[in-house]
Write a protein that holds these residues in place. Structure first.
Motif, PDB file in Angstrom:
ATOM      1  N   ALA A 149     -42.931 -46.164 -30.776  1.00  0.00           N
ATOM      2  CA  ALA A 149     -43.463 -45.026 -29.996  1.00  0.00           C
ATOM      3  C   ALA A 149     -42.607 -44.876 -28.740  1.00  0.00           C
ATOM      4  CB  ALA A 149     -44.921 -45.288 -29.637  1.00  0.00           C
ATOM      5  N   GLY A 150     -42.211 -43.680 -28.440  1.00  0.00           N
ATOM      6  CA  GLY A 150     -41.359 -43.453 -27.269  1.00  0.00           C
ATOM      7  C   GLY A 150     -39.876 -43.413 -27.625  1.00  0.00           C
ATOM      8  N   PHE A 151     -39.556 -43.857 -28.825  1.00  0.00           N
ATOM      9  CA  PHE A 151     -38.173 -43.759 -29.303  1.00  0.00           C
ATOM     10  C   PHE A 151     -38.038 -42.497 -30.164  1.00  0.00           C
ATOM     11  CE2 PHE A 151     -38.467 -48.195 -28.228  1.00  0.00           C
ATOM     12  CZ  PHE A 151     -37.204 -48.545 -27.790  1.00  0.00           C
ATOM     13  N   ASP A 152     -36.822 -41.995 -30.281  1.00  0.00           N
ATOM     14  CA  ASP A 152     -36.612 -40.790 -31.091  1.00  0.00           C
ATOM     15  C   ASP A 152     -36.470 -41.122 -32.565  1.00  0.00           C
ATOM     16  OD1 ASP A 152     -36.314 -38.762 -28.871  1.00  0.00           O
ATOM     17  OD2 ASP A 152     -34.789 -40.214 -28.299  1.00  0.00           O
ATOM     18  N   LYS A 153     -35.886 -42.281 -32.864  1.00  0.00           N
ATOM     19  CA  LYS A 153     -35.671 -42.685 -34.261  1.00  0.00           C
ATOM     20  C   LYS A 153     -35.977 -44.174 -34.408  1.00  0.00           C
ATOM     21  CE  LYS A 153     -34.178 -38.681 -35.700  1.00  0.00           C
ATOM     22  NZ  LYS A 153     -32.849 -38.198 -35.388  1.00  0.00           N
ATOM     23  N   LEU A 154     -36.342 -44.526 -35.619  1.00  0.00           N
ATOM     24  CA  LEU A 154     -36.508 -45.937 -35.974  1.00  0.00           C
ATOM     25  C   LEU A 154     -35.519 -46.236 -37.101  1.00  0.00           C
ATOM     26  CD1 LEU A 154     -37.996 -48.676 -35.956  1.00  0.00           C
ATOM     27  CD2 LEU A 154     -39.696 -47.689 -37.481  1.00  0.00           C
ATOM     28  N   ALA A 155     -34.506 -47.024 -36.803  1.00  0.00           N
ATOM     29  CA  ALA A 155     -33.486 -47.341 -37.820  1.00  0.00           C
ATOM     30  C   ALA A 155     -33.887 -48.598 -38.571  1.00  0.00           C
ATOM     31  CB  ALA A 155     -32.128 -47.544 -37.153  1.00  0.00           C
ATOM     32  N   THR A 156     -33.715 -48.574 -39.879  1.00  0.00           N
ATOM     33  CA  THR A 156     -33.997 -49.750 -40.694  1.00  0.00           C
ATOM     34  C   THR A 156     -32.705 -50.193 -41.397  1.00  0.00           C
ATOM     35  OG1 THR A 156     -34.582 -48.479 -42.669  1.00  0.00           O
ATOM     36  CG2 THR A 156     -36.367 -48.956 -41.109  1.00  0.00           C
ATOM     37  N   GLY A 157     -32.737 -51.399 -41.926  1.00  0.00           N
ATOM     38  CA  GLY A 157     -31.534 -51.961 -42.556  1.00  0.00           C
ATOM     39  C   GLY A 157     -31.456 -51.707 -44.045  1.00  0.00           C
ATOM     40  N   HIS A 158     -32.168 -50.699 -44.544  1.00  0.00           N
ATOM     41  CA  HIS A 158     -32.098 -50.415 -45.984  1.00  0.00           C
ATOM     42  C   HIS A 158     -30.667 -50.040 -46.385  1.00  0.00           C
ATOM     43  CE1 HIS A 158     -36.474 -49.903 -45.337  1.00  0.00           C
ATOM     44  NE2 HIS A 158     -36.521 -50.467 -46.526  1.00  0.00           N
ATOM     45  N   ASN A 159     -30.205 -50.677 -47.442  1.00  0.00           N
ATOM     46  CA  ASN A 159     -28.833 -50.440 -47.887  1.00  0.00           C
ATOM     47  C   ASN A 159     -28.796 -49.655 -49.205  1.00  0.00           C
ATOM     48  OD1 ASN A 159     -29.181 -52.333 -50.046  1.00  0.00           O
ATOM     49  ND2 ASN A 159     -28.920 -53.988 -48.565  1.00  0.00           N
ATOM     50  N   LEU A 160     -27.580 -49.475 -49.709  1.00  0.00           N
ATOM     51  CA  LEU A 160     -27.382 -48.689 -50.935  1.00  0.00           C
ATOM     52  C   LEU A 160     -28.184 -49.272 -52.111  1.00  0.00           C
ATOM     53  CD1 LEU A 160     -25.736 -46.470 -52.452  1.00  0.00           C
ATOM     54  CD2 LEU A 160     -23.969 -48.203 -52.793  1.00  0.00           C
TER      55      LEU A 160
END
Lengths: 64, 296
Positions: free
Chosen positions: B143-154
């Motif tokens: 919350a408060g961030f614009d994006k949540l990046a995850t480590g999902h790969n190909l």
């Protein structure tokens, strides 16, 4: 040759001379699923390995 | 020693045969390509990076911090898995200290009043319960961030797409892609996958060569027999026909917009217990916690 499998934490002794590709084939391991290192350096499938080597096999399926 | 196909250096990765320098360029180029092609993180946006201490999340956090500096912050979840999470969190602390990256840890104990072991003792499914509660807590942390990046790969993406095809769960398929979810929803930080074009093997090699403090082990509760079978099938295909995973991902991307459009009306309501976005009366996290009567 000593092979340490990181995922199981087990050490295996094996008499083998050939390429990494041939070794993995003998171990029935898909090269797509592991990294093989010797003395901390990554090997590629065409690299040759000898009975004096100590190898580490790292499963790339990890995390979570 | 085999030689790099781009210079005379010793190859450390194949295929393609590349030395360390050119392999780093390959992986970093794929991440930059995903960020640009799908506009994953726009100018000025702040991004939380979900980190478990594994190779994928450490690589994601490392690369995003390198690209975006302090606009990238790590968020880790402590589910309370004995002899596993304590070790990966220790690795993560070491990693973040080494690279000067900010990160915080949120715990099941503090947020839900129960740890994963407590849920399992009451008959909950490990991966399902853990996944639902981790997602919920990560969303709170982001919350408060614009994006949540995850480590999902190909590999993760190809496996999920194929599993959902096989099960016929196209609605879940529509939620996949480099930007997760069908459309932006209030209360959900949009999830992005910078490693979308990087194979699991590439990420593992990158983490190894960068000497990240990663334990190449799986969570002790890992189940996923169906995912394991799909994973094995895809790895066999990739071994016999190199490039297969990338082809699957590209073909999937070509019709993903149609899938998202088809399910665009599936808007979430609000959970009657906690107010979070929910498709049913209660969100999945509250449904999961209902199996533990003394949980908060």
């Amino acid at each position: 040759m000593n092979i340490f499998v990181e995922r199981t934490g087990k050490q295996h002794a094996l008499e083998f001379t050939g390429t990494v590709s041939e070794l993995l084939e003998q171990l029935k391991v898909n090269p797509e699923t592991v990294l093989v290192s010797r003395d901390g350096q990554l090997l590629v499938v065409s690299d040759k390995v000898s009975p004096q080597d100590t190898l580490q096999i790292l499963s790339v399926v990890s995390g979570g | 020693m085999a030689a790099c196909t781009r210079c005379s250096g010793a190859a450390v990765f194949s295929p393609p045969l590349l030395c360390e320098r050119h392999f780093f360029s390959l992986v970093e180029g794929k991440v930059s390509a995903a960020l640009q092609r799908f506009s994953l993180i726009r100018d000025g946006e702040r991004v939380a990076v979900a980190v478990s201490g594994g190779k994928d999340s450490q690589t994601t956090l490392f690369l995003l911090h390198r690209l975006f500096g302090e606009r990238a912050t790590g968020i880790a979840i402590d589910e309370g898995i004995p002899h596993y999470r304590d070790q990966t969190l220790a690795d993560l602390r070491h990693f973040c200290m080494q690279y000067g990256i900010l990160f915080r840890v949120l715990s099941f104990r503090e947020a839900f009043g129960v740890e994963l072991e407590g849920l399992l003792a009451r008959g909950a499914s490990a991966c399902r319960s853990c996944g639902v509660l981790r997602r919920s807590l990560l969303n709170q942390g982001a919350a408060g961030f614009d994006k949540l990046a995850t480590g999902h790969n190909l590999d993760d993406e190809c496996q999920s797409a194929l599993m959902n095809f096989l099960k016929g769960t196209l609605f879940l398929c529509a939620k996949l892609g480099p930007v997760s979810g069908i459309s932006p929803q209030e209360g959900f930080t949009r999830r992005v996958k910078p490693l979308f074009f990087c194979s699991e093997k590439e990420v593992a090699a990158y983490a190894f060569l960068r000497k990240f403090p990663v334990r190449f082990k799986e969570c002790p509760h890992a189940e996923g027999s169906f995912r394991s079978r799909v994973r094995d099938a895809l790895n066999l295909l990739e071994h016999e026909m190199p490039g297969s995973k990338l082809q699957i991902a590209e073909r999937f991307l070509s019709f993903l917009p149609l899938l998202k459009e088809q399910f665009a009306d599936a808007r979430a309501g609000r959970c009657m217990s906690c107010g979070s976005p929910a498709a049913r009366e209660r969100c999945k996290a509250c449904e999961t916690l209902l199996v533990v009567p003394n949980a908060a």
